[in-house]
Write an enzyme that holds these catalytic residues in place. Structure first.
Site, PDB file in Angstrom:
ATOM      1  N   HIS A  89       0.810  -1.213  -0.011  1.00 15.05           N
ATOM      2  CA  HIS A  89       0.125   0.000  -0.149  1.00 15.05           C
ATOM      3  C   HIS A  89       0.779   1.239  -0.033  1.00 15.05           C
ATOM      4  O   HIS A  89       1.877   1.339   0.750  1.00 15.05           O
ATOM      5  CB  HIS A  89      -0.956   0.194   1.402  1.00 15.05           C
ATOM      6  CG  HIS A  89      -1.773   1.266   1.143  1.00 15.05           C
ATOM      7  ND1 HIS A  89      -3.164   0.786   0.408  1.00 15.05           N
ATOM      8  CD2 HIS A  89      -1.966   2.462   1.760  1.00 15.05           C
ATOM      9  CE1 HIS A  89      -3.703   1.991   0.871  1.00 15.05           C
ATOM     10  NE2 HIS A  89      -2.907   3.076   1.545  1.00 15.05           N
ATOM     11  N   ASP A 168     -14.586   3.409   6.715  1.00 11.62           N
ATOM     12  CA  ASP A 168     -13.359   4.142   6.204  1.00 11.62           C
ATOM     13  C   ASP A 168     -13.857   4.784   5.032  1.00 11.62           C
ATOM     14  O   ASP A 168     -13.547   6.110   4.575  1.00 11.62           O
ATOM     15  CB  ASP A 168     -12.178   3.216   6.039  1.00 11.62           C
ATOM     16  CG  ASP A 168     -11.038   4.223   5.285  1.00 11.62           C
ATOM     17  OD1 ASP A 168     -10.639   5.102   6.082  1.00 11.62           O
ATOM     18  OD2 ASP A 168     -10.713   3.887   4.262  1.00 11.62           O
ATOM     19  N   ARG A 175     -13.173  13.288   5.814  1.00 12.86           N
ATOM     20  CA  ARG A 175     -12.145  13.966   5.995  1.00 12.86           C
ATOM     21  C   ARG A 175     -11.498  14.897   4.887  1.00 12.86           C
ATOM     22  O   ARG A 175     -11.225  15.949   5.214  1.00 12.86           O
ATOM     23  CB  ARG A 175     -11.186  12.969   6.420  1.00 12.86           C
ATOM     24  CG  ARG A 175     -11.185  12.228   7.951  1.00 12.86           C
ATOM     25  CD  ARG A 175     -10.658  10.917   8.146  1.00 12.86           C
ATOM     26  NE  ARG A 175      -9.197  11.098   7.906  1.00 12.86           N
ATOM     27  CZ  ARG A 175      -8.264  10.320   7.387  1.00 12.86           C
ATOM     28  NH1 ARG A 175      -8.585   9.146   7.058  1.00 12.86           N
ATOM     29  NH2 ARG A 175      -7.139  10.464   7.405  1.00 12.86           N
ATOM     30  N   SER A 190      -7.049   4.138   8.788  1.00 11.83           N
ATOM     31  CA  SER A 190      -7.724   4.225   7.655  1.00 11.83           C
ATOM     32  C   SER A 190      -6.804   3.229   6.724  1.00 11.83           C
ATOM     33  O   SER A 190      -7.468   2.200   6.053  1.00 11.83           O
ATOM     34  CB  SER A 190      -7.664   5.463   6.861  1.00 11.83           C
ATOM     35  OG  SER A 190      -7.934   5.484   5.436  1.00 11.83           O
ATOM     36  N   LYS A 194      -7.685  -1.252   6.129  1.00  5.28           N
ATOM     37  CA  LYS A 194      -8.160  -1.787   4.687  1.00  5.28           C
ATOM     38  C   LYS A 194      -7.291  -2.679   4.328  1.00  5.28           C
ATOM     39  O   LYS A 194      -7.523  -3.829   3.844  1.00  5.28           O
ATOM     40  CB  LYS A 194      -7.788  -0.629   3.626  1.00  5.28           C
ATOM     41  CG  LYS A 194      -9.073   0.357   3.644  1.00  5.28           C
ATOM     42  CD  LYS A 194      -8.834   1.349   2.459  1.00  5.28           C
ATOM     43  CE  LYS A 194      -7.836   2.440   2.980  1.00  5.28           C
ATOM     44  NZ  LYS A 194      -8.051   3.852   2.710  1.00  5.28           N
TER      45      LYS A 194
HETATM   46  N1  URA Z   1      -4.565   6.691   2.342  1.00  5.17           N
HETATM   47  C1  URA Z   1      -5.624   5.989   2.977  1.00  5.17           C
HETATM   48  O1  URA Z   1      -5.931   5.230   2.564  1.00  5.17           O
HETATM   49  N2  URA Z   1      -6.262   6.850   3.939  1.00  5.17           N
HETATM   50  C2  URA Z   1      -5.495   8.031   4.598  1.00  5.17           C
HETATM   51  O2  URA Z   1      -6.179   8.331   5.733  1.00  5.17           O
HETATM   52  C3  URA Z   1      -4.717   8.586   3.822  1.00  5.17           C
HETATM   53  C4  URA Z   1      -3.944   7.996   2.711  1.00  5.17           C
END
Ligand code: URA
Length: 432
Positions: A89, A168, A175, A190, A194
Site C-alpha cells: 500500500h 473508512d 475527512r 484508515s 483496509k
Molecule cells: N490513504 C488512505 O488510505 N487513508 C488515509 O487516510 C490517507 C491515505
C-alpha cells in the site's frame, strides 16, 4: 431497583475527545458501528475527526479505531490461496506506478499477490485509474473470482468492494472535505483497517514523504510508519514500512496512460536506473516478507528479462484487458516540448505542483465525480540531479487542449535549476 446503564451519546464522546480525554474501546466501537449504520450522522463525525485532529489518539485508541473500522464491513478470507499472501500500500503520490510493476515482479517469484487498490484524488494518482486506462481491464471482480485468479495465475489487482471497511469509505470522504486527512491516527487506522480487512498475511507499506505526500517531513512519516507497523504486529500481520521520497514525481511519467507505458518500459529493461533500482529494492523487501530471499541481481533479472512483464500481461488478459493496448502510446492530441532556459542541474521538480498541473490537464480529479482523460499528463526527460543545458528538453506535456502561454510559464517556473548538483534518494528509511 435495577441499575440503569447510561445510554451513549455522540455529543458526550465528542466532548470527551475535545477535552483531551481518552475514549474507551466500547465508546469507539459504538461510534464507528453507529457511523457505518447511519445512526451517528456526518456532522457529529466531522466534529469528532476535528477533535482527534487537535487532541490526537493514544496507541490503544488508534488500535481500537482500526479494529472497529475492520469490523464495519466485509473481511476477505484469502486462506484458500496457498502460500504467504503479501499486499502493498502506498500513502499516495505523484507518478506512483509502483504497484503496476511491483505486483507482477513479486508474483514472478511465485509469491501470490492479491491486491485491492484505490482511485486518485487531487494531485495524487490511483492505481485503479491507471489500470482502467487499459482497454477492457475489469477492476470489479466477485470475491470468489478474485481468489480463483490468484490461485490460477498468482496475482490480481482489483478495486475495493463497496462493503470493505465501510466506515473508512464514509470517514475518508468526510475527512477529505473537513480538513482532517493529514493526522496520523486517522491515516494509520484508515490504511491498516483496509489492509487487515483485505486479508493478506504480510504487508509492505510505502509511506511517501515530501511536498507531494500527506507526510511532509521524515519525522512525521516515521511516526506514521511506526504506528502502522505496530498495528500490523498487534493482529499478527507482519508489516514493513518503507519511507520514500515524494518531493519530486516518481519516475518520469505522470498521467494514467503515460504511467502504464512507463511501467511497461521499465519491465522491458528500458527504465531509468533510479526507478528500476528503487523497484528492485521494494521487491526485495516484499519477498523478504514472504520469506523468500533473493538478491537484487536476481530481482533485477526478473524485472528486465520479461518475467515480470509476462505476469503483468497474464493479469491484464485474465481481467479482460487488451494486451496490445499496454504498449500503445498516448493518443493525446497535443505534445508540448518544454525546454530549459538556463544551464546547470535540476534542483527541484515539486511533486505537488506537477501533480496539480497534470490534474488540470484531466489526468486527475479535483473532486471525486470528475471524469478523467487517461491520455494526458507529463513525461519528464530530466529528474532532480540531472545536468541540463539551456535549450535542452526538460519535459513533454500531453494534452487535449493547446497549452496557454501562462501554463507553459507556470510549468517552467516550477523547474528549478541550480549550479550545484543535488541528488535525492528514493528510499529514505525502513521501519521493520
Ligand atoms: N490513504 C488512505 O488510505 N487513508 C488515509 O487516510 C490517507 C491515505
Amino acid at each position: 431497583m435495577s441499575l440503569e446503564v447510561k445510554k451513549m451519546r455522540a455529543v458526550d464522546l465528542i466532548q470527551k475527545k475535545r477535552d483531551g480525554l481518552t475514549l474507551s474501546t466500547q465508546e469507539i466501537n459504538w461510534l464507528i458501528e453507529g457511523y457505518a449504520k447511519g445512526t451517528v450522522p456526518d456532522y457529529q463525525m466531522s466534529a469528532l475527526a476535528m477533535a482527534i485532529y487537535f487532541k490526537g489518539m493514544s496507541t490503544q485508541e488508534t488500535h481500537d479505531l482500526t479494529m472497529a473500522m475492520v469490523a464495519s464491513g466485509d473481511q476477505i478470507d484469502l486462506s484458500p490461496i496457498q502460500g504467504i499472501k503479501t499486499d502493498k500500500h502506498s500513502t499516495g503520490g505523484v507518478g506512483d506506478k509502483v504497484t503496476l510493476i511491483l505486483v507482477p515482479l513479486v508474483a514472478s517469484f511465485g509469491v501470490p499477490v492479491a491486491k485491492m487498490s484505490g482511485r486518485g484524488l487531487g494531485h495524487t494518482g490511483g492505481t485503479l485509474d491507471k489500470l482502467e486506462s487499459i482497454k477492457g481491464y475489469q477492476i470489479e471482480r466477485r470475491q470468489a473470482d478474485f481468489i480463483k485468479q490468484v490461485q490460477e495465475i498468482g496475482l490480481s489487482v482489483i478495486g475495493q468492494s463497496d462493503n470493505l471497511v465501510k466506515a473508512d469509505k464514509l470517514l475518508y470522504a468526510l475527512r477529505d472535505v473537513t480538513a482532517t486527512v493529514d493526522i496520523i491516527p486517522l491515516i494509520a487506522s484508515s490504511v491498516m483497517s483496509k489492509k487487515i480487512a483485505a486479508g493478506a498475511d504480510r504487508i509492505l507499506l510505502d509511506v511517501t514523504v515530501g511536498d507531494g505526500a500527506f507526510m511532509k517531513t521524515l519525522d512525521d512519516a516515521e511516526k506514521l510508519s511506526r504506528t502502522m507497523v505496530a498495528l500490523g504486529r498487534e493482529v499478527d500481520r507482519q508489516t514493513i514500512a518503507v519511507m520514500t521520497n515524494m518531493s519530486q514525481p516518481l519516475g518520469q511519467a505522470i498521467g494514467n496512460r503515460l504511467e502504464v507505458l512507463e511501467a511497461v518500459q521499465i519491465m522491458q529493461g528500458q527504465g531509468r536506473q533510479d526507478i528500476t533500482d528503487f523497484i528492485c529494492e521494494l521487491a526485495q523487501i516484499m519477498l523478504e516478507l514472504a520469506d523468500v530471499e533473493k538478491s537484487i541481481k536476481e530481482i533485477h533479472e526478473h524485472l528486465v528479462n520479461g518475467q515480470a512483464l509476462q505476469k503483468f500481461e497474464e493479469m491484464v488478459a485474465y481481467q479482460g484487458g487488451d494486451i496490445e493496448d499496454i504498449y500503445r502510446p498516448s493518443s493525446a492530441q497535443f505534445v508540448t516540448d518544454i525546454y530549459a532556459e538556463t544551464s546547470g542541474y535540476i534542483a527541484e521538480l515539486p511533486a505537488l505542483e506537477f501533480g496539480l498541473f497534470a490534474m488540470r490537464l484531466g489526468a486527475g480529479r479535483a473532486v471525486k465525480t470528475d471524469a478523467l482523460d487517461y491520455e494526458t499528463g507529463i513525461v519528464f526527460a530530466k529528474k532532480v540531479g540531472d545536468s541540463i543545458a539551456a535549450g535542452e528538453l526538460v519535459a513533454q506535456v500531453y494534452s487535449n487542449q493547446i497549452l496557454s502561454e501562462k501554463m507553459i510559464t507556470d510549468f517552467k517556473k516550477n523547474v528549478k535549476i541550480s549550479k550545484e548538483q543535488m541528488r535525492q534518494n528514493e528510499i529514505l528509511k525502513i521501519i521493520r
